[in-house]
Scaffold this motif. Structure first.
Motif, PDB file in Angstrom:
ATOM      1  N   SER A 121      85.235 -27.461 188.633  1.00 57.59           N
ATOM      2  CA  SER A 121      85.489 -28.725 188.123  1.00 57.59           C
ATOM      3  C   SER A 121      87.103 -28.954 187.949  1.00 57.59           C
ATOM      4  CB  SER A 121      84.732 -29.602 187.182  1.00 57.59           C
ATOM      5  OG  SER A 121      85.032 -29.032 185.995  1.00 57.59           O
ATOM      6  N   GLU A 122      87.455 -27.924 187.555  1.00 58.48           N
ATOM      7  CA  GLU A 122      89.020 -28.122 187.543  1.00 58.48           C
ATOM      8  C   GLU A 122      89.766 -26.570 187.488  1.00 58.48           C
ATOM      9  OE1 GLU A 122      91.059 -30.471 187.205  1.00 58.48           O
ATOM     10  OE2 GLU A 122      89.449 -32.001 187.153  1.00 58.48           O
ATOM     11  N   VAL A 123      90.863 -26.411 187.977  1.00 59.32           N
ATOM     12  CA  VAL A 123      91.781 -25.234 188.036  1.00 59.32           C
ATOM     13  C   VAL A 123      92.914 -25.475 187.262  1.00 59.32           C
ATOM     14  CG1 VAL A 123      92.807 -23.517 189.185  1.00 59.32           C
ATOM     15  CG2 VAL A 123      90.552 -24.299 190.109  1.00 59.32           C
ATOM     16  N   HIS A 124      93.048 -25.234 186.059  1.00 56.19           N
ATOM     17  CA  HIS A 124      94.461 -25.431 185.175  1.00 56.19           C
ATOM     18  C   HIS A 124      95.221 -24.366 185.313  1.00 56.19           C
ATOM     19  CE1 HIS A 124      92.037 -28.566 183.122  1.00 56.19           C
ATOM     20  NE2 HIS A 124      91.050 -27.732 183.032  1.00 56.19           N
ATOM     21  N   GLN A 125      96.533 -24.680 185.613  1.00 59.22           N
ATOM     22  CA  GLN A 125      97.765 -23.701 185.628  1.00 59.22           C
ATOM     23  C   GLN A 125      98.381 -23.598 184.353  1.00 59.22           C
ATOM     24  OE1 GLN A 125     100.326 -24.543 188.849  1.00 59.22           O
ATOM     25  NE2 GLN A 125     101.573 -22.815 188.481  1.00 59.22           N
ATOM     26  N   TYR A 126      98.487 -22.439 183.761  1.00 62.02           N
ATOM     27  CA  TYR A 126      99.145 -22.311 182.573  1.00 62.02           C
ATOM     28  C   TYR A 126     100.415 -21.318 183.042  1.00 62.02           C
ATOM     29  CZ  TYR A 126      95.289 -24.802 180.299  1.00 62.02           C
ATOM     30  OH  TYR A 126      94.329 -25.465 180.012  1.00 62.02           O
ATOM     31  N   PRO A 127     101.204 -21.100 182.133  1.00 66.09           N
ATOM     32  CA  PRO A 127     102.431 -20.407 182.403  1.00 66.09           C
ATOM     33  C   PRO A 127     101.990 -18.797 182.810  1.00 66.09           C
ATOM     34  CG  PRO A 127     103.130 -21.707 180.561  1.00 66.09           C
ATOM     35  CD  PRO A 127     101.621 -21.983 180.812  1.00 66.09           C
ATOM     36  N   GLN A 128     101.013 -18.055 182.090  1.00 62.28           N
ATOM     37  CA  GLN A 128     100.521 -16.856 182.304  1.00 62.28           C
ATOM     38  C   GLN A 128      99.439 -16.751 183.230  1.00 62.28           C
ATOM     39  OE1 GLN A 128     101.471 -18.015 178.948  1.00 62.28           O
ATOM     40  NE2 GLN A 128     103.221 -17.035 179.351  1.00 62.28           N
ATOM     41  N   GLN A 129      98.560 -17.866 183.469  1.00 68.27           N
ATOM     42  CA  GLN A 129      97.433 -17.439 184.360  1.00 68.27           C
ATOM     43  C   GLN A 129      96.954 -18.951 184.616  1.00 68.27           C
ATOM     44  OE1 GLN A 129      94.758 -15.475 181.833  1.00 68.27           O
ATOM     45  NE2 GLN A 129      94.532 -17.168 180.533  1.00 68.27           N
TER      46      GLN A 129
END
Length: 173
Positions: A121-129
């Motif tokens: 449902s979502e793809v979250h982008q964080y600094p490491q992954q």
């Protein structure tokens, strides 16, 4: 102007200085390829055009902007936290082979052990992954999209095959 005819690129995060400069935080992945001559800000449920007099796009997902007719901090303050859109005809084109992890939204996740988990449902982008969100048996399940856990991506059937660590799905039950 209808929001359906536009795509969301980010929001005005703060003002800078006294001359009406604002900071735009991009939530759109390809922000460097956007044409920033006219931006549409959501004000009171409607999209209002703002003509960009000067834009300085930075590598940290932000840009500093001056708008025509916004030449004082008081006018700029009213724009803070407003969502920013561009017309759909300004959506940047991508090469067909340009596949990104954010494109996995809508893919069905199949775990090697647990079977079908559900749709991303979502793809979250964080600094490491990057982290995928799947609703499995009524619970929100989060897992990192790492090469170690992703076995295959089938673009024809929109399926992501994974081998998640034992017990990860049980944590969310």
């Amino acid at each position: 102007m209808e929001i359906a005819d536009h795509f969301y690129i980010g929001y005005i995060s703060k003002t800078r200085g006294l001359k009406g400069e604002v900071q735009l935080f991009f939530e759109f992945e390809d922000y460097k390829s956007l044409e920033l001559d006219v931006l549409f800000l959501q004000v009171g449920g409607k999209l209002v055009p703002y003509f960009v007099a000067n834009a300085n796009v930075l590598p940290n997902r932000t840009a500093y902007l001056f708008f025509d007719d916004v030449n004082h901090i008081d006018a700029a303050k009213s724009l803070v936290r407003k969502h920013v859109y561009l017309p759909n005809n300004k959506f940047p084109e991508r090469h067909p082979d340009d596949f990104r992890l954010t494109d996995l939204k809508g893919y069905t996740v199949v775990d090697k052990t647990c079977g079908t988990l559900g749709e991303i449902s979502e793809v979250h982008q964080y600094p490491q992954q990057f982290v995928a969100t799947v609703i499995h048996k009524g619970n929100e399940v989060l897992f990192p999209l790492t090469d170690e856990w992703m076995l295959s991506i089938d673009k024809e059937t929109n399926t992501l095959e994974v081998d998640l660590p034992e017990g990860l799905i049980d944590i969310y039950s």
